[in-house]
Design an enzyme around this catalytic site. Sequence first.
Site, PDB file in Angstrom:
ATOM      1  N   GLY A  35       0.725  -1.116   0.063  1.00  0.00           N
ATOM      2  CA  GLY A  35       0.086  -0.018  -0.041  1.00  0.00           C
ATOM      3  C   GLY A  35       0.896   1.159   0.049  1.00  0.00           C
ATOM      4  N   HIS A  36       0.108   2.459   0.124  1.00  0.00           N
ATOM      5  CA  HIS A  36       0.915   3.790   0.099  1.00  0.00           C
ATOM      6  C   HIS A  36       1.023   4.231   1.490  1.00  0.00           C
ATOM      7  CE1 HIS A  36      -0.299   4.390  -4.505  1.00  0.00           C
ATOM      8  NE2 HIS A  36       0.205   3.320  -4.058  1.00  0.00           N
ATOM      9  N   GLY A  37       0.768   3.298   2.624  1.00  0.00           N
ATOM     10  CA  GLY A  37       1.099   3.972   3.979  1.00  0.00           C
ATOM     11  C   GLY A  37      -0.228   4.481   4.625  1.00  0.00           C
TER      12      GLY A  37
END
Length: 392
Positions: A240-242
């Site tokens: 994911g992107h955090g």
Amino acid sequence: MASLPLPITILFIIFLASSPSARAAQFSVLSYGAKPGGRTDSAKAFAAAWSQACASTGPATIYVPKGSFSLGQVKFQGPCKNNAILVRIDGTLVAPSDYKVIGSAENWLIFEHVNGVTLSGGILDGQGAGLWSCKKSGKGGCPRGATSLEFTNSKNIAITGLTSLNSQMFHIVINGCQNVKVQGVKVSADGNSPNTDGIHVQLSTAVTILNSRIGTGDDCVSIGPGTSNLWIENVACGPGHGISIGSLGKESQEAGVQDVTVKTTTFTGTQNGLRIKTWGRPSTGFARNILFQHAVMNNVQNPILIDQNYCPGEKNCPGQVSGVKVSDVTYQDIHGTSATELAVKFDCSKKYPCTGIKLQDVKLTYDNKPAEALCSHAGGVASGTVQPTSCL
């Protein structure tokens, strides 16, 4: 008046406790025509069960037994006549395999204007892979996609033990809500799936996200404008992107984000770790009083990032600066490994520099060596062991 003999008194109490008036009214979706097996659209049956539960003057339970239930879009509309509805799911709810059926709707399952609803257990299968492929093909003509589950303009909500798979767009959205608890949730989608944020919170207050595992193609948790008093704890993110505050500042007039705590998190192979992202153009937005505490980074590309020059496609913002004011952000006990040499980047607004940034006990390495930090228009202090060396 003579009192009843003790054994009869006990039997009478048991009878009262087991009588329908003392229990929540039960509404099984099977009673309204829902058919497990995944072939028949059971949306009308779910809507009918909701209508009855919502009209109940006492506590109510909607029960979804084991099995696979095919569902088109369902709107669970309030307000209801009671503030205690449990939706207990032991089965799997499956979105239409043809993404066009719900792809142009904003939501697949939406609860609106409800109070005191608990959603417990179950699996939501958004079947989003077809839409992802359409978007990646670049041919155009793809619908935007539906959020799998949204609560909007609601309060006193609990989501527990739910699994959300392969949403077309966002998996879970909390919009315009008060007092929401999300606990023990699992979100899973391909790491390259577009716009499949795990949990998105906006225009909401007193939201808690606990003990959850999120792997997806976009932000594990995204925190939008108008969010306050948000608590995130014990969340594992990856792929994911955090965990991202933002993007903020897309609109010129926009509510801010404040009083956010993110603690005891683990990021594995993610694009970002702890990120604040704002558009590079004028806005009344802000992000303040943020605490990031006890985070572990495992091979994360941007472990600590403030990006105030977000401008996708370089449209509508080149040459402008962000109006979002970022202040009082603390990073405490952040450890682990960066996948890039630049582990800490504070790229703040030239017009409204970041203020009150605090780094305390941060240790991030790259390739078994100290990583690097870069600051632009950022002010604050460092204490304890801070590696890479603070640029504040």
